[in-house]
Design a protein around this motif. Structure first.
Motif, PDB file in Angstrom:
ATOM      1  N   LEU A   4       0.843  -1.198   0.000  1.00 32.10           N
ATOM      2  CA  LEU A   4       0.000   0.000   0.000  1.00 32.10           C
ATOM      3  C   LEU A   4       0.877   1.246   0.000  1.00 32.10           C
ATOM      4  O   LEU A   4       0.663   2.176  -0.786  1.00 32.10           O
ATOM      5  CB  LEU A   4      -0.916   0.002   1.224  1.00 32.10           C
ATOM      6  N   GLU A  33      -1.643  -3.546   3.196  1.00 33.74           N
ATOM      7  CA  GLU A  33      -3.064  -3.312   3.469  1.00 33.74           C
ATOM      8  C   GLU A  33      -3.485  -4.025   4.756  1.00 33.74           C
ATOM      9  O   GLU A  33      -3.143  -5.185   4.979  1.00 33.74           O
ATOM     10  CB  GLU A  33      -3.922  -3.796   2.299  1.00 33.74           C
ATOM     11  N   GLU A  73      -0.095   3.107  -3.266  1.00 34.49           N
ATOM     12  CA  GLU A  73      -0.852   2.282  -4.215  1.00 34.49           C
ATOM     13  C   GLU A  73      -0.169   2.233  -5.576  1.00 34.49           C
ATOM     14  O   GLU A  73      -0.819   2.273  -6.616  1.00 34.49           O
ATOM     15  CB  GLU A  73      -2.282   2.803  -4.360  1.00 34.49           C
ATOM     16  N   GLU A  92      -7.369   9.914   1.057  1.00 37.93           N
ATOM     17  CA  GLU A  92      -6.729   8.606   0.950  1.00 37.93           C
ATOM     18  C   GLU A  92      -5.736   8.349   2.085  1.00 37.93           C
ATOM     19  O   GLU A  92      -5.564   7.220   2.517  1.00 37.93           O
ATOM     20  CB  GLU A  92      -6.021   8.487  -0.403  1.00 37.93           C
ATOM     21  N   ASP A 173     -12.901   7.690   5.076  1.00 39.43           N
ATOM     22  CA  ASP A 173     -12.465   6.294   4.949  1.00 39.43           C
ATOM     23  C   ASP A 173     -11.098   6.173   4.261  1.00 39.43           C
ATOM     24  O   ASP A 173     -10.963   5.516   3.222  1.00 39.43           O
ATOM     25  CB  ASP A 173     -13.503   5.471   4.175  1.00 39.43           C
ATOM     26  N   PRO A 174     -10.069   6.792   4.829  1.00 39.21           N
ATOM     27  CA  PRO A 174      -8.735   6.718   4.213  1.00 39.21           C
ATOM     28  C   PRO A 174      -8.192   5.295   4.247  1.00 39.21           C
ATOM     29  O   PRO A 174      -8.512   4.512   5.139  1.00 39.21           O
ATOM     30  CB  PRO A 174      -7.894   7.651   5.085  1.00 39.21           C
ATOM     31  N   LYS A 175      -7.347   4.988   3.278  1.00 35.58           N
ATOM     32  CA  LYS A 175      -6.735   3.665   3.240  1.00 35.58           C
ATOM     33  C   LYS A 175      -5.537   3.574   4.184  1.00 35.58           C
ATOM     34  O   LYS A 175      -5.161   2.485   4.599  1.00 35.58           O
ATOM     35  CB  LYS A 175      -6.306   3.342   1.809  1.00 35.58           C
ATOM     36  N   LEU A 176      -4.935   4.734   4.507  1.00 39.40           N
ATOM     37  CA  LEU A 176      -3.800   4.768   5.422  1.00 39.40           C
ATOM     38  C   LEU A 176      -4.036   5.852   6.468  1.00 39.40           C
ATOM     39  O   LEU A 176      -4.309   7.004   6.125  1.00 39.40           O
ATOM     40  CB  LEU A 176      -2.497   5.049   4.671  1.00 39.40           C
ATOM     41  N   GLN A 202      -9.846  -0.278  12.670  1.00 42.80           N
ATOM     42  CA  GLN A 202      -9.059  -0.955  11.647  1.00 42.80           C
ATOM     43  C   GLN A 202      -9.728  -2.258  11.221  1.00 42.80           C
ATOM     44  O   GLN A 202      -9.770  -2.597  10.039  1.00 42.80           O
ATOM     45  CB  GLN A 202      -7.650  -1.219  12.165  1.00 42.80           C
ATOM     46  N   THR A 205     -12.865  -1.231   9.060  1.00 43.60           N
ATOM     47  CA  THR A 205     -12.650  -0.573   7.770  1.00 43.60           C
ATOM     48  C   THR A 205     -11.556  -1.226   6.929  1.00 43.60           C
ATOM     49  O   THR A 205     -11.492  -0.984   5.719  1.00 43.60           O
ATOM     50  CB  THR A 205     -12.276   0.905   7.986  1.00 43.60           C
ATOM     51  N   SER A 207      -8.444  -0.520   7.109  1.00 39.16           N
ATOM     52  CA  SER A 207      -7.411   0.474   6.818  1.00 39.16           C
ATOM     53  C   SER A 207      -6.068   0.054   7.413  1.00 39.16           C
ATOM     54  O   SER A 207      -5.994  -0.781   8.310  1.00 39.16           O
ATOM     55  CB  SER A 207      -7.818   1.837   7.374  1.00 39.16           C
ATOM     56  N   SER A 208      -5.009   0.656   6.905  1.00 38.17           N
ATOM     57  CA  SER A 208      -3.663   0.433   7.430  1.00 38.17           C
ATOM     58  C   SER A 208      -3.313   1.578   8.366  1.00 38.17           C
ATOM     59  O   SER A 208      -3.812   2.697   8.225  1.00 38.17           O
ATOM     60  CB  SER A 208      -2.648   0.360   6.293  1.00 38.17           C
TER      61      SER A 208
END
Length: 344
Positions: A4, A33, A73, A92, A173-176, A202, A205, A207-208
């Motif tokens: 990620l 991830e 990503e 993000e 809803d960020p991925k990190l 975590q 969702t 997320s990392s």
């Protein structure tokens, strides 16, 4: 396998009147991830500067990424314009800062601050942004969320403000999620609640989390992998089990020995790391920990070692791991009983 987040040979410096100071030196790591990576080390080791560089944020206008690459990503984000980074920040990649009062606007109601990102990045209507903001306040454990939505930051306790900061960071809803010392200055009960919230969110969702901390108890509780940072460089990295059970760098041994343990009945006092971190304006040519290390050899003073690889996830930069180095018998025990770990 693609990661990620990938950071490759990152160098961050700050320009002064006389010279350019390297605060982060040749740092590389990755976050997968759904994973939590903890970066640990003393104050001034470069942890927060590394985190802010990922967001394109520096505490000084003289700070810049001197070299290296940051990939998110699969795409390079280290050279993006300020406008492009604003589209990524909060949407993000989000950040929870150490002091919520420095990240929350004291003149705005907390609900409006949470909804601001939703309106900007998700294009929600004011009504939908308000509903989502109340939902987030409930999610992070704020009681009576509809009423608290209309209050200002000063009307919240320190722990509640940190919950608001987490809600604001998670709004889109960020991925990190980058958490920079999120439990500092909070009492242990509130710390546990904040960590439970992060772990629960975590799981919900996927997320990392990149966790910046100096608290090894926090690391043992929530992290999957650990990167130990000293004087702007990563000196050891591995899984939680590697770092706590099989540490291979003297600085890591020192951090563990200076951490209180409930099961240690032999020592009345903690064993501190003697000395102070080096001045980044005058870093030594060799290992930066050499002046504080009880096992320093001549080569430590002149050359920085390459990383010794012990497994696919565990490595350390120390001359003691060279097969030609003398054996060190007083290091942290290599193996411990499962119930004898520092975090039990």
């Amino acid at each position: 396998m693609s990661h990620l987040l990938e950071v490759n040979h990152l160098k961050v410096s700050f320009a002064t009147r006389d010279k350019e100071l390297e605060a982060v030196r040749d740092v590389s790591f990755h976050v997968d991830e759904g994973e939590t990576l903890a970066i640990v080390g003393e104050s001034g080791s470069g942890k927060s500067v590394t985190a802010r560089s990922l967001m394109g944020m520096f505490s000084s206008p003289n700070g810049r990424i001197r070299s290296g690459e940051i990939r998110f990503e699969g795409r390079v984000i280290s050279g993006l314009s300020a406008k492009a980074m604003r589209r990524i920040r909060g949407s993000e990649i989000s950040m929870v800062f150490q002091d919520p009062m420095s990240s929350l606007n004291p003149t705005m109601k907390v609900g409006s601050q949470i909804g601001e990102g939703l309106r900007k990045h998700r294009k929600l209507s004011p009504k939908d942004a308000r509903a989502r903001s109340v939902e987030l306040l409930n999610l992070v454990g704020i009681p009576d969320a509809p009423s608290r939505y209309h209050q200002y930051p000063h009307e919240f306790s320190g722990g509640m403000r940190q919950r608001v900061a987490i809600a604001m960071a998670l709004a889109c809803d960020p991925k990190l999620l980058i958490a920079d010392e999120p439990t500092t200055a909070l009492d242990v009960t509130i710390q546990a609640q904040i960590l439970d919230i992060l772990s629960s969110l975590q799981q919900q969702t996927g997320s990392s989390i990149l966790l910046i901390t100096h608290d090894l108890g926090v690391v043992a509780e929530v992290a999957h992998r650990v990167a130990v940072m000293y004087a702007g460089t990563i000196v050891e990295t591995g899984t939680v089990e590697d770092i706590f059970d099989r540490p291979r760098h003297p600085y890591t041994w020192g951090l563990l020995q200076s951490t209180p343990r409930l099961d240690d009945t032999e020592h009345d006092r903690l064993i501190p790391i003697e000395g102070s971190p080096p001045d980044i304006a005058a870093l030594p040519p060799g290992c930066p920990f050499a002046d504080r290390c009880p096992h320093t050899m001549d080569i430590c003073l002149t050359e920085m070692p390459d990383a010794t690889i012990f497994s696919s996830k565990h490595s350390a930069r120390c001359w003691l791991n060279d097969p030609r180095a003398p054996r060190v018998d007083d290091r942290i025990p290599a193996e411990r009983n499962e119930h004898d770990r520092i975090y039990n």
